[in-house]
Scaffold this active site. Sequence first.
Site, PDB file in Angstrom:
ATOM      1  N   GLU A  47       0.851  -1.199   0.000  1.00  0.00           N
ATOM      2  CA  GLU A  47       0.000   0.000   0.000  1.00  0.00           C
ATOM      3  C   GLU A  47       0.888   1.251   0.000  1.00  0.00           C
ATOM      4  OE1 GLU A  47      -1.559   0.870   3.904  1.00  0.00           O
ATOM      5  OE2 GLU A  47      -3.392   1.788   3.096  1.00  0.00           O
ATOM      6  N   ASN A 107      -7.030   5.966  -1.901  1.00  0.00           N
ATOM      7  CA  ASN A 107      -5.911   5.081  -1.604  1.00  0.00           C
ATOM      8  C   ASN A 107      -6.082   3.898  -2.561  1.00  0.00           C
ATOM      9  OD1 ASN A 107      -4.068   3.308  -0.458  1.00  0.00           O
ATOM     10  ND2 ASN A 107      -4.562   3.907   1.643  1.00  0.00           N
ATOM     11  N   LYS A 124      -9.426   1.826  -2.074  1.00  0.00           N
ATOM     12  CA  LYS A 124      -9.668   1.285  -0.734  1.00  0.00           C
ATOM     13  C   LYS A 124     -11.089   1.576  -0.260  1.00  0.00           C
ATOM     14  CE  LYS A 124      -7.172   1.365   3.743  1.00  0.00           C
ATOM     15  NZ  LYS A 124      -5.923   1.878   4.373  1.00  0.00           N
ATOM     16  N   GLU A 143      -5.938   8.996   7.674  1.00  0.00           N
ATOM     17  CA  GLU A 143      -6.408   8.504   6.369  1.00  0.00           C
ATOM     18  C   GLU A 143      -7.773   9.073   6.004  1.00  0.00           C
ATOM     19  OE1 GLU A 143      -5.805   4.626   4.565  1.00  0.00           O
ATOM     20  OE2 GLU A 143      -4.964   3.987   6.471  1.00  0.00           O
ATOM     21  N   CYS A 169      -4.937  -2.871   2.914  1.00  0.00           N
ATOM     22  CA  CYS A 169      -4.651  -2.735   4.339  1.00  0.00           C
ATOM     23  C   CYS A 169      -5.854  -2.970   5.239  1.00  0.00           C
ATOM     24  CB  CYS A 169      -3.985  -1.398   4.634  1.00  0.00           C
ATOM     25  SG  CYS A 169      -3.252  -1.423   6.288  1.00  0.00           S
ATOM     26  N   ASN A 194       0.192  -0.900   5.478  1.00  0.00           N
ATOM     27  CA  ASN A 194       1.067  -0.114   6.367  1.00  0.00           C
ATOM     28  C   ASN A 194       0.396  -0.169   7.722  1.00  0.00           C
ATOM     29  OD1 ASN A 194       3.121   2.049   4.810  1.00  0.00           O
ATOM     30  ND2 ASN A 194       1.395   1.389   3.557  1.00  0.00           N
TER      31      ASN A 194
HETATM   32  N1  CDT Z   1      -3.080   1.598   6.384  1.00  0.00           N
HETATM   33  C1  CDT Z   1      -3.993   1.065   7.215  1.00  0.00           C
HETATM   34  O1  CDT Z   1      -5.143   0.861   6.837  1.00  0.00           O
HETATM   35  N2  CDT Z   1      -3.609   0.816   8.465  1.00  0.00           N
HETATM   36  C2  CDT Z   1      -4.487   0.355   9.506  1.00  0.00           C
HETATM   37  C3  CDT Z   1      -3.938   0.758  10.814  1.00  0.00           C
HETATM   38  C4  CDT Z   1      -4.897   0.564  11.909  1.00  0.00           C
HETATM   39  S1  CDT Z   1      -6.155   1.756  11.988  1.00  0.00           S
HETATM   40  C5  CDT Z   1      -5.402   3.138  12.612  1.00  0.00           C
HETATM   41  C6  CDT Z   1      -4.658  -1.160   9.492  1.00  0.00           C
HETATM   42  O2  CDT Z   1      -5.804  -1.621   9.544  1.00  0.00           O
HETATM   43  O3  CDT Z   1      -3.663  -1.887   9.481  1.00  0.00           O
END
Ligand code: CDT
Length: 313
Positions: A47, A107, A124, A143, A169, A194
């Site tokens: 991502e 995204n 996304k 995000e 993600c 990420n």
């Molecule tokens: N990039 C991404 O979606 N990261 C989220 C982090 C947790 S929510 C703050 C994830 O679900 O891994």
Amino acid sequence: MTRIVRVGAAQMGPVARDETRAAVVERLLELLRRGAERGCDLVVFPELALTTFFPRWALEDPAEIDAYYETEMPSATTRPLFDEARRLGIGFHLGYAELTPDGHRYNTAILVDRDATIVGRFRKVHIPGHDTAEPWRPFQHLERRYFEESPEGFGVWRAFGGIVGMAICNDRRWPETYRVLALQGAELVCIGYNTPLHYAPDPTQDPLQGFHNHLVMQAGAYQNGMWVVGVAKGGIEEGVPSLAQSAVIAPSGQIVAQAYTTGDELIVADCDLDWCDHYRRTLFDFEVYRRPDAYGLITERKGIVPPPDGDGP
Ligand code: CDT
């Protein structure tokens, strides 16, 4: 004829805030070439692979914000990746921030075939985090400020001799993601991520990040009889430790390849797409056993509505 797709999960280590796109593309090219050396058909990048994970900052300067987004794909900077992929005859999946001509911000990830044509684009669906700065956090997860929720949902594409889906993600944590893809026949799902190891709203989850990552992807793979390729941008990026542990997961739910570093690392697995039928034609034969009539609430209701007080036996 067997339908084996040799997949390279191209995990990345951190991308610094001041690292140029060109330098990142060089790293991606190195991983792509490693994939070609190992006979991969498809290399999966994470991502937001082209930049640092910028939602960790409450940025104010519009020019600085816009600089994190791609307005065309390929661009002059990313074209070398497409050119080299075409030369090597290898496909790839790439996540990046997209700014559309009419001003929408997503995204996004693309699926690129061996001839360097973009065969699929996914935006996304589940956008996590928050939309205004929360100074109590050690770092932000904005995000919801920088990206819109995709109105398009989950699609699949015929590519690499099978049916391929994408998710990004946070999408991987939601069972609906895999089921909606499986109902369209997806046999292989590419997922970049990420994931900071620290989850500020509930730090009790911090030591479980690796567990939860594999838990959801393994469950998604098994319950839907599909291959899942989860690829991290991990390591300590701008002071924020992020989960690595990229993995390729079989329709059995087993992890068949896993990254052991937190940096740029290519792991390779032969994904036999016909193995999906071991599950789809038996225990999880949707046509025979699913009960959509019993699942109406899944699409009718968004949040939890408990029964009124006093109900029940
Ligand atoms: N990039 C991404 O979606 N990261 C989220 C982090 C947790 S929510 C703050 C994830 O679900 O891994």
